[in-house]
Write a protein that holds these residues in place. Structure first.
Motif, PDB file in Angstrom:
ATOM      1  N   ALA A 162       0.827  -1.204   0.000  1.00 12.01           N
ATOM      2  CA  ALA A 162       0.000   0.000   0.000  1.00 12.01           C
ATOM      3  C   ALA A 162       0.864   1.259   0.000  1.00 12.01           C
ATOM      4  O   ALA A 162       0.388   2.347  -0.318  1.00 12.01           O
ATOM      5  CB  ALA A 162      -0.925   0.000   1.209  1.00 12.01           C
ATOM      6  N   LEU A 163       2.129   1.108   0.402  1.00 13.74           N
ATOM      7  CA  LEU A 163       3.018   2.281   0.473  1.00 13.74           C
ATOM      8  C   LEU A 163       3.540   2.605  -0.923  1.00 13.74           C
ATOM      9  O   LEU A 163       4.038   1.725  -1.622  1.00 13.74           O
ATOM     10  CB  LEU A 163       4.195   1.986   1.413  1.00 13.74           C
ATOM     11  CG  LEU A 163       3.828   1.671   2.865  1.00 13.74           C
ATOM     12  CD1 LEU A 163       5.051   1.172   3.625  1.00 13.74           C
ATOM     13  CD2 LEU A 163       3.231   2.887   3.542  1.00 13.74           C
ATOM     14  N   PRO A 164       3.436   3.880  -1.340  1.00 13.26           N
ATOM     15  CA  PRO A 164       3.935   4.250  -2.673  1.00 13.26           C
ATOM     16  C   PRO A 164       5.463   4.235  -2.720  1.00 13.26           C
ATOM     17  O   PRO A 164       6.121   4.381  -1.681  1.00 13.26           O
ATOM     18  CB  PRO A 164       3.387   5.659  -2.882  1.00 13.26           C
ATOM     19  CG  PRO A 164       3.002   6.161  -1.547  1.00 13.26           C
ATOM     20  CD  PRO A 164       2.807   4.998  -0.625  1.00 13.26           C
ATOM     21  N   ALA A 165       6.000   4.101  -3.941  1.00 14.51           N
ATOM     22  CA  ALA A 165       7.457   4.154  -4.118  1.00 14.51           C
ATOM     23  C   ALA A 165       7.952   5.545  -3.743  1.00 14.51           C
ATOM     24  O   ALA A 165       7.185   6.508  -3.791  1.00 14.51           O
ATOM     25  CB  ALA A 165       7.800   3.850  -5.568  1.00 14.51           C
ATOM     26  N   PRO A 166       9.235   5.685  -3.357  1.00 16.93           N
ATOM     27  CA  PRO A 166       9.750   6.975  -2.877  1.00 16.93           C
ATOM     28  C   PRO A 166       9.481   8.134  -3.851  1.00 16.93           C
ATOM     29  O   PRO A 166       9.003   9.192  -3.431  1.00 16.93           O
ATOM     30  CB  PRO A 166      11.244   6.725  -2.719  1.00 16.93           C
ATOM     31  CG  PRO A 166      11.367   5.257  -2.529  1.00 16.93           C
ATOM     32  CD  PRO A 166      10.232   4.630  -3.270  1.00 16.93           C
ATOM     33  N   ASP A 167       9.757   7.926  -5.136  1.00 11.03           N
ATOM     34  CA  ASP A 167       9.549   9.009  -6.105  1.00 11.03           C
ATOM     35  C   ASP A 167       8.085   9.427  -6.142  1.00 11.03           C
ATOM     36  O   ASP A 167       7.747  10.608  -6.154  1.00 11.03           O
ATOM     37  CB  ASP A 167       9.945   8.554  -7.526  1.00 11.03           C
ATOM     38  CG  ASP A 167      11.406   8.184  -7.574  1.00 11.03           C
ATOM     39  OD1 ASP A 167      12.077   8.425  -6.541  1.00 11.03           O
ATOM     40  OD2 ASP A 167      11.850   7.648  -8.613  1.00 11.03           O
ATOM     41  N   GLU A 168       7.237   8.400  -6.161  1.00  8.59           N
ATOM     42  CA  GLU A 168       5.811   8.651  -6.264  1.00  8.59           C
ATOM     43  C   GLU A 168       5.319   9.426  -5.032  1.00  8.59           C
ATOM     44  O   GLU A 168       4.570  10.401  -5.145  1.00  8.59           O
ATOM     45  CB  GLU A 168       5.087   7.304  -6.400  1.00  8.59           C
ATOM     46  CG  GLU A 168       3.586   7.373  -6.476  1.00  8.59           C
ATOM     47  CD  GLU A 168       3.091   8.253  -7.617  1.00  8.59           C
ATOM     48  OE1 GLU A 168       3.813   8.360  -8.633  1.00  8.59           O
ATOM     49  OE2 GLU A 168       1.999   8.863  -7.481  1.00  8.59           O
ATOM     50  N   LEU A 169       5.774   9.001  -3.846  1.00  7.72           N
ATOM     51  CA  LEU A 169       5.363   9.674  -2.606  1.00  7.72           C
ATOM     52  C   LEU A 169       5.863  11.124  -2.622  1.00  7.72           C
ATOM     53  O   LEU A 169       5.126  12.042  -2.237  1.00  7.72           O
ATOM     54  CB  LEU A 169       5.918   8.922  -1.391  1.00  7.72           C
ATOM     55  CG  LEU A 169       5.463   9.424  -0.016  1.00  7.72           C
ATOM     56  CD1 LEU A 169       3.937   9.385   0.108  1.00  7.72           C
ATOM     57  CD2 LEU A 169       6.090   8.609   1.108  1.00  7.72           C
ATOM     58  N   ALA A 170       7.100  11.326  -3.082  1.00  9.66           N
ATOM     59  CA  ALA A 170       7.656  12.677  -3.139  1.00  9.66           C
ATOM     60  C   ALA A 170       6.832  13.542  -4.087  1.00  9.66           C
ATOM     61  O   ALA A 170       6.701  14.748  -3.880  1.00  9.66           O
ATOM     62  CB  ALA A 170       9.117  12.621  -3.591  1.00  9.66           C
ATOM     63  N   ARG A 171       6.297  12.938  -5.178  1.00 10.09           N
ATOM     64  CA  ARG A 171       5.460  13.701  -6.101  1.00 10.09           C
ATOM     65  C   ARG A 171       4.116  14.066  -5.470  1.00 10.09           C
ATOM     66  O   ARG A 171       3.587  15.146  -5.676  1.00 10.09           O
ATOM     67  CB  ARG A 171       5.214  12.872  -7.375  1.00 10.09           C
ATOM     68  CG  ARG A 171       6.066  13.322  -8.567  1.00 10.09           C
ATOM     69  CD  ARG A 171       5.536  12.755  -9.862  1.00 10.09           C
ATOM     70  NE  ARG A 171       5.425  11.302  -9.861  1.00 10.09           N
ATOM     71  CZ  ARG A 171       6.490  10.474 -10.054  1.00 10.09           C
ATOM     72  NH1 ARG A 171       7.691  10.961 -10.229  1.00 10.09           N
ATOM     73  NH2 ARG A 171       6.316   9.185 -10.066  1.00 10.09           N
ATOM     74  N   ARG A 172       3.574  13.122  -4.644  1.00  9.78           N
ATOM     75  CA  ARG A 172       2.236  13.352  -4.079  1.00  9.78           C
ATOM     76  C   ARG A 172       2.261  14.384  -2.952  1.00  9.78           C
ATOM     77  O   ARG A 172       1.274  15.095  -2.738  1.00  9.78           O
ATOM     78  CB  ARG A 172       1.666  12.044  -3.522  1.00  9.78           C
ATOM     79  CG  ARG A 172       1.240  11.083  -4.601  1.00  9.78           C
ATOM     80  CD  ARG A 172       0.746   9.772  -3.986  1.00  9.78           C
ATOM     81  NE  ARG A 172       0.640   8.747  -4.998  1.00  9.78           N
ATOM     82  CZ  ARG A 172       0.325   7.482  -4.714  1.00  9.78           C
ATOM     83  NH1 ARG A 172       0.105   7.108  -3.470  1.00  9.78           N
ATOM     84  NH2 ARG A 172       0.242   6.589  -5.680  1.00  9.78           N
ATOM     85  N   LEU A 173       3.362  14.441  -2.210  1.00 11.80           N
ATOM     86  CA  LEU A 173       3.380  15.258  -0.983  1.00 11.80           C
ATOM     87  C   LEU A 173       3.040  16.734  -1.207  1.00 11.80           C
ATOM     88  O   LEU A 173       2.180  17.266  -0.494  1.00 11.80           O
ATOM     89  CB  LEU A 173       4.742  15.124  -0.283  1.00 11.80           C
ATOM     90  CG  LEU A 173       4.812  14.103   0.858  1.00 11.80           C
ATOM     91  CD1 LEU A 173       6.163  14.194   1.558  1.00 11.80           C
ATOM     92  CD2 LEU A 173       3.683  14.310   1.862  1.00 11.80           C
ATOM     93  N   PRO A 174       3.690  17.428  -2.147  1.00 21.51           N
ATOM     94  CA  PRO A 174       3.395  18.853  -2.288  1.00 21.51           C
ATOM     95  C   PRO A 174       1.910  19.096  -2.533  1.00 21.51           C
ATOM     96  O   PRO A 174       1.327  20.032  -1.966  1.00 21.51           O
ATOM     97  CB  PRO A 174       4.230  19.266  -3.507  1.00 21.51           C
ATOM     98  CG  PRO A 174       5.319  18.262  -3.570  1.00 21.51           C
ATOM     99  CD  PRO A 174       4.734  16.991  -3.082  1.00 21.51           C
ATOM    100  N   ALA A 175       1.299  18.239  -3.335  1.00 18.43           N
ATOM    101  CA  ALA A 175      -0.127  18.405  -3.612  1.00 18.43           C
ATOM    102  C   ALA A 175      -0.933  18.209  -2.342  1.00 18.43           C
ATOM    103  O   ALA A 175      -1.881  18.965  -2.050  1.00 18.43           O
ATOM    104  CB  ALA A 175      -0.563  17.407  -4.685  1.00 18.43           C
TER     105      ALA A 175
END
Lengths: 194, 793
Positions: B529-542
C-alpha cells in the motif's frame, strides 16, 4: 498492549503543557497567592496560539475552561477539533473524538509537577509551586507578571519558563516557553466573574 | 501342604511382578488429574490453559521491606537479572528503559502494524487528510511528543496504534522508577516464565533462582528486612506439588506409626505385627501396580491413599488373628473353622467396599478413577492374601495376646449403650433436619474447593493481581489452525467482525495477537500500500497545499516509508525481550494440533460500573460472519463452574449408584429386610451425622467429601455386618472377641484416616474429615443397635 498504554501516558504528560487557568490580581507574591487562594472557581474563554518552528504559521485553538476549587479543571476545546480535558484530583482525562485517555498522575512524576504548577497557581499554594519552580513576580498591580522557572531537570528539559500575566484581579495570559524554542500563548477572557 | 506351598508361590510371584510394575511406573503430582478426561473443546481449552497456557506461566512478584527507593532499586536489579537469566520470556516492572524499547519497536514497525495503512491513505487526498489531522492534534495538549515525531510520522501511524488500544489504564503507579502498590509499601513486578506450566521442574528451578538472586541482591544492597513475595500459577503448581509430596509422606508415616504402635500395644508381638501389616503391603503393591497398568501414570494423591488402605485392609488381619484365635481356643485345631465362620462375613464386607469404590472407577476425573482402581485392587489383594496366604505363613504356635478381657469390657459397655438405642433414630432425624436446613450451602460451588492452595497464598495472589492490573482472561475467542500464519489470518478475520460489536457496546474491547504480529499476508499488503519513494515525493506537495507544512520538512518520512516497503516482515523473534513479546506469547500458543490464537474479550461495564456478561450469541454470530464457525467462544469462569457442576452431579450420581449397589448386595446376602435395615440404619445415620457436622462447622463439601462418605459406608458396613452376624446367629460366645477385633479395626481406621483430616491438601482433608468420624460413628451406632438385640435375645 501495556507498552502502548505507556506511549499514551507519555503523550498525556505532554498534555499538561496546555493547561492554564484564571486567577486574581495581586500586589506582591504573598498577596497574590492569598488572593488566588480565595478564588473558588469560574468560567473563561480561551484562545491558544502555538508557535511551532516546523510549521509556517501558528496553530490556533479556542474554547472554554472551568475551574472548580480546589482540584477540578475542565478545558473544553471547540476549535479546530472538539476535545475535552479534565483534571480531577489525581486523574487526567482527555477525550478526543472516539478516543478517551485516562492518566493517573501518580504514574508520571513529570506530569505531577506540571499539574502542581497549575494547581499551585489556581489554589494560590505558594509552597507547592516553590517545590518545583522558582517564582518571580514583576510589574505593577495594574499589569503583573508571574514567572515560573522549573528547578526540576526533567521539567526544564521540556519547558524553560511558564509566564502568567494579569491585570489587577484577572489572569489574562499564560505563556509556555518550551525548551526547543517553540511557545504556546493562551489569552483568557472571563465569562462569569466570581 | 502342597496347596499351602502353591499359595505362597503364587503370592511371591504376584508380589515380584507387582514390584517390577511399580519400579517402572510414572508418577505425577499434577493437579489436572482432577480435571476432566473427555472434555468438550471449551473444557479442553480450560484444561490447556490451566496446564500450560498463559495463566500457568504468569508470575506476580512483590518486594517488601526497606524504604521505597530501596525497593525500587531491588526491583530494577532483580528484573535485570531475570531478563539476563533466560528463564523468563518477559519481565515487567515499569522501568522507563524497558518501555523505550517497546516504543522503538512499535515506531520502527509502524507501517507494518498500523491497520490504517491502505493505498487510499497514501494517495494525495488521504495524505492531506492524515497530515491535516496530525497538525490539528498538535494544537491539542497531546501535541508535544507528536511535534517531535511529525517529520517522521506525519500521517500519525503511531497514534493509530495507540488509538487502537482501549482507554483503561491498568498499569500500576511508578515510584522511584519501578512499579509500586497503591499504598507504596511494595514494589511489584510481573513476569512470564518461559517454561510451560506442564514443566514443573523447570518452573520450580526458575522460582528458586529468583529467590537466590533476590537474597544476593538484598544482601548486596544491605536491605536486611527485604523479602520477595511470589505468586501466580507457577508458584501454586510447584508448591502444591511439594505440599502433596510432603503431606503424603508425612501423613503416611504418621498414620502407619500410629497403627503400628496400636497393634504392638495389643499384640505384644513383632511377628504378629509383621504378619498383620503384610495384607496392607500387598494391597499397596497391587494398588499401585494396577493403577500404573491401567492409567499409565500414578498420581501422588493415589499413593497417599496407602494410608487410607491401611485403615481398611489391616482390619482383615485383625479379624483373622483375633477371631481365629478364639476359634482355636474354642477347640477347633485348624483355621478351617475360621474360614467357615468368619470368612463369609469378611468376604461380604470386601465386596461391599468394592461396590463403593467401583463407583469411582466410572468417574470422569482420572484422579478419582485412579483412587477407585487403587482401592479395589488393594482390597482384593489384601483380602485374598489374608484368606489364602496368611494362614500358611502363621507359625504353628502362633498366638497373639488374649484380648478377651478387652472384649468383655467392651461387651459390657455395649450392653449399657443399648439403653441409649432410642438415641439412634433421634440423631438420624436431627441430622437429617440439619442437612435439609443447610441444603443450599452444603456444596462448594467451584473447583476452588479442590485447590490445594492455602487461603493466605490465595489472598496474596489476589492483592498482587489487583495491584498489577493483571488480566483475568475470562472471556476468550480461540481460533485454531494448522499453522501460525493460518491462526493469525483467522484472528484477523475474527477481529474485523468483532470491531462492530465494540461499537455496538456488546463487548468493551478485545485483544488480538495480530495487533503486534499481523499475518504475513497483511504485513505484505500494507507494504504494497506504500507508494514508491519518487511517487510519494510527487504526491506530498499536492497533499500539503492547504496545510502550514512544507514538503521539504518531511524528508525523514520519505526515508522511513522507503525503508518500510522493503523491511523484513515482523516475526515473533523480532520482539524478543520486549513487553510486546509478552503480549504475543500470551495470545498465540502452539498446541498439539497446530496453533491457537486467543482473542480475550473485555466485558462491557454497566451503568453502576459493574461488568456485564457478554452475549454469547452475538459473539458466535460474529465468528460465523468471519467464516470461522469452528472458532470457540469460551467463558472460562462459566466453563470451570459448569465443569465442576457436571462432575459434582456425576459424583453424586456415582456415589448413589455405589450406595445402591452396596444395599443390593447386602439385601442379597442377608435375605431379610429386617436384617438389612439393621445393617443400614447405623450406616445411614453415621453419614447423616457427618454431613450435618460438616454443615454446622461451615465446611463446604466437595467431590472428595462425597468419596469419603462412600468410603465410610464401605468400611462401616463391615462392622454392621459383624454385629448382625454375631447377633442373628446367636453366636454370643463370639461377641467379646468379635467386639475386640472390631474396636481394634476401628481404631486403626480412625488413625489411618484421621491423620488425613489434618492435611493442608483439601483432597486429603476431605477424605479425613468424613471417613474418620464416619467409621467411628458407624461402629458406635451399630454397637448400640446390636446391644439392643442382645438384650432381647
Amino acid at each position: 498492549m501495556n507498552a502502548l498504554r505507556l506511549c499514551r501516558s507519555t503523550l498525556l504528560s505532554a498534555v499538561l503543557l496546555g493547561l492554564a487557568a484564571p486567577a486574581l490580581a495581586a500586589r506582591d507574591l504573598a498577596t497574590l497567592m492569598h488572593d488566588l487562594a480565595q478564588h473558588k472557581g469560574g468560567r473563561v474563554r480561551f484562545v491558544e496560539k502555538k508557535y511551532i518552528a516546523l510549521l509556517d504559521k501558528p496553530l490556533v485553538s479556542s474554547g472554554e475552561m472551568t475551574y472548580t476549587a480546589p482540584d477540578r479543571l475542565e478545558k473544553r476545546t471547540l476549535q479546530p477539533k472538539p476535545e475535552v480535558l479534565v483534571l480531577d484530583r489525581d486523574t487526567l482525562t482527555l477525550e478526543r473524538g472516539k478516543q478517551k485517555f485516562v492518566l493517573r498522575l501518580a504514574d508520571q512524576p513529570e506530569a505531577q509537577v506540571f499539574v502542581d504548577s497549575i494547581r499551585g497557581t489556581l489554589a494560590g499554594n505558594r509552597a507547592l509551586l516553590e517545590r518545583s519552580y522558582a517564582l518571580h513576580l514583576s510589574g505593577t498591580r495594574e499589569r503583573w507578571s508571574l514567572s515560573l522557572l522549573p528547578s526540576d531537570q526533567r521539567i526544564a528539559a521540556l519547558v524553560s519558563r511558564i509566564t502568567v500575566g494579569g491585570t489587577r484581579h484577572q489572569v489574562d495570559s499564560i505563556e509556555y516557553l518550551q525548551a526547543d524554542g517553540d511557545r504556546a500563548v493562551m489569552t483568557i477572557t472571563p465569562i462569569e466573574a466570581q | 501342604m502342597n496347596a499351602a506351598r502353591r499359595a505362597i508361590a503364587v503370592w511371591l510371584l504376584a508380589l515380584a511382578a507387582g514390584l517390577v510394575v511399580i519400579a517402572r511406573a510414572d508418577y505425577t503430582a499434577d493437579m489436572s488429574a482432577f480435571l476432566p478426561k473427555n472434555p468438550s473443546p471449551q473444557q479442553q481449552l480450560l484444561v490447556d490453559q490451566l496446564k500450560a497456557g498463559v495463566l500457568s506461566r504468569m508470575l506476580l512478584i512483590g518486594i517488601e521491606g526497606g524504604d521505597a527507593p530501596a525497593r525500587a532499586a531491588l526491583s530494577r536489579a532483580l528484573a535485570e537479572r531475570m531478563r539476563a537469566g533466560g528463564d523468563f520470556s518477559a519481565v515487567r516492572n515499569g522501568e522507563a528503559g524497558a518501555h523505550a524499547r517497546d516504543r522503538e519497536l512499535l515506531f520502527a514497525n509502524r507501517y507494518l502494524l498500523s491497520p490504517a495503512v491502505t493505498p487510499e491513505r497514501f494517495a494525495v487526498a488521504g495524505l492531506a487528510q492524515a497530515i491535516g489531522d496530525s497538525i490539528d492534534l498538535l494544537a491539542s495538549p497531546a501535541g508535544l511528543m507528536l511535534k517531535r515525531l511529525l517529520p517522521q510520522d506525519p500521517t500519525g501511524e503511531l497514534m493509530e496504534l495507540v488509538g487502537a488500544l482501549d482507554g483503561g489504564s491498568g498499569s500500576p503507579p511508578s515510584l522511584h522508577g519501578a512499579w509500586a502498590s497503591r499504598d507504596g509499601q511494595r514494589a511489584i513486578l510481573m513476569a512470564q516464565v518461559r517454561a510451560s506450566g506442564a514443566d514443573l521442574d523447570a518452573q520450580e528451578a526458575a522460582l528458586a533462582r529468583i529467590r537466590t538472586d533476590f537474597a544476593a541482591l538484598a544482601a548486596q544492597a544491605g536491605v536486611a528486612d527485604a523479602r520477595v513475595l511470589l505468586s501466580g500459577s507457577p508458584v501454586f503448581a510447584t508448591s502444591s506439588r511439594d505440599t502433596i509430596r510432603s503431606e503424603v509422606t508425612r501423613l503416611s508415616i504418621l498414620g502407619t506409626l500410629g497403627v503400628v504402635c496400636l497393634l504392638l500395644l495389643v499384640y505384644r508381638s513383632f511377628t504378629a505385627l509383621a504378619l498383620g501389616l503384610l495384607p496392607v503391603a500387598c494391597g499397596v503393591v497391587a494398588g499401585i501396580a494396577a493403577v500404573s497398568l491401567g492409567f499409565g501414570t500414578v498420581h501422588g494423591i493415589t499413593i497417599g491413599f496407602g494410608t487410607t488402605l491401611i485403615g481398611e485392609a489391616i482390619d482383615y488381619s485383625i479379624y483373622y488373628f483375633v477371631q481365629s484365635q478364639r476359634a482355636r481356643d474354642g477347640g477347633d485345631s485348624d483355621a478351617g473353622s475360621w474360614m467357615q465362620r468368619f470368612w463369609p462375613t469378611i468376604r461380604l464386607g470386601v465386596t461391599t467396599s468394592i461396590c463403593g469404590f467401583a463407583a469411582l472407577l466410572f468417574s470422569g476425573f482420572p484422579g478419582l478413577a485412579q483412587l477407585g482402581l487403587y482401592s479395589i485392587a488393594g482390597l482384593v489383594a489384601a483380602a485374598a492374601f489374608t484368606r489364602f496366604v496368611l494362614p500358611q505363613l502363621c507359625p504353628e504356635d502362633f498366638r497373639i495376646r488374649d484380648i478377651t478381657g478387652i472384649g468383655e469390657r467392651l461387651a459390657g459397655g455395649v450392653a449399657r449403650l443399648a439403653a441409649l438405642r432410642w438415641i439412634v433414630p433421634v440423631l438420624a432425624l436431627a441430622a437429617a433436619a440439619t442437612v435439609f436446613a443447610h441444603r443450599d450451602t452444603l456444596w462448594n460451588p467451584g473447583l476452588g474447593g479442590l485447590s490445594p492452595i492455602p487461603a493466605d497464598a490465595q489472598q496474596l495472589d489476589q492483592s498482587l493481581r489487583a495491584e498489577l492490573g493483571a488480566p483475568d482472561l475470562r472471556y476468550l475467542v480461540v481460533a485454531n489452525a494448522g499453522s501460525r500464519e493460518a491462526s493469525l489470518a483467522a484472528a484477523e478475520r475474527i477481529g474485523r467482525e468483532l470491531q462492530p460489536l465494540v461499537e455496538r457496546g456488546v463487548i468493551a474491547g478485545f485483544d488480538s495477537p495480530t495487533r503486534f504480529l499481523p499475518s504475513a499476508a497483511t504485513q505484505r499488503a500494507r507494504q504494497q500500500a506504500l507508494p514508491a519513494p519518487d511517487e510519494l515525493a510527487r504526491r506530498l506537495p499536492a497533499a500539503l497545499r492547504e496545510l502550514p507544512l512544507r514538503a521539504d520538512k518531511l524528508q525523514p518520512f520519505l526515508d522511513d516509508v522507503a525503508r518500510a516497503r522493503t523491511q523484513p516482515l515482523l516475526t515473533p523473534e523480532a520482539f524478543a525481550g520486549s513487553t510486546l513479546a509478552l503480549a504475543v506469547d500470551a495470545l498465540l500458543l502452539p498446541g498439539s494440533a497446530g496453533w491457537s490464537a486467543l482473542l480475550p474479550l473485555r466485558a462491557p461495564q454497566g451503568a453502576d460500573g459493574r461488568l456485564l456478561p457478554i452475549d454469547p450469541a452475538a459473539v458466535r454470530q460474529a465468528l460465523a460472519a468471519a467464516g470461522q464457525p469452528e472458532a470457540l467462544f469460551v467463558d472460562l469462569l462459566g466453563e470451570s463452574n459448569r465443569l465442576y457442576a457436571t462432575y459434582l452431579d456425576e459424583a453424586i450420581l456415582l456415589s448413589l449408584a455405589g450406595f445402591a449397589a452396596i444395599v443390593l448386595l447386602l439385601a442379597l446376602a442377608l435375605r431379610s429386610p429386617a436384617r438389612l435395615a439393621r445393617v443400614l440404619l447405623p450406616l445411614v445415620t453415621a453419614v447423616l451425622l457427618v454431613v450435618a457436622g460438616l454443615a454446622l462447622a461451615g465446611e463446604k463439601m466437595t467431590l472428595l467429601h462425597l468419596v469419603g462418605l462412600l468410603l465410610a459406608v464401605a468400611v462401616g458396613s463391615n462392622y454392621a455386618l459383624f454385629f448382625d452376624r454375631s447377633g442373628s446367629a446367636g453366636d454370643r460366645a463370639g461377641t467379646p472377641q468379635t467386639l475386640a477385633s472390631l474396636a481394634l479395626a476401628n481404631c486403626t481406621t480412625m488413625i489411618g484416616f484421621g491423620v488425613l483430616a489434618f492435611s493442608q491438601v483439601p483432597v486429603l482433608r476431605a477424605i479425613g474429615v468424613t471417613v474418620g468420624p464416619g467409621a467411628v460413628l458407624a461402629l458406635l451406632l451399630a454397637a448400640i443397635l446390636a446391644g439392643q438385640r442382645e438384650r432381647r435375645a
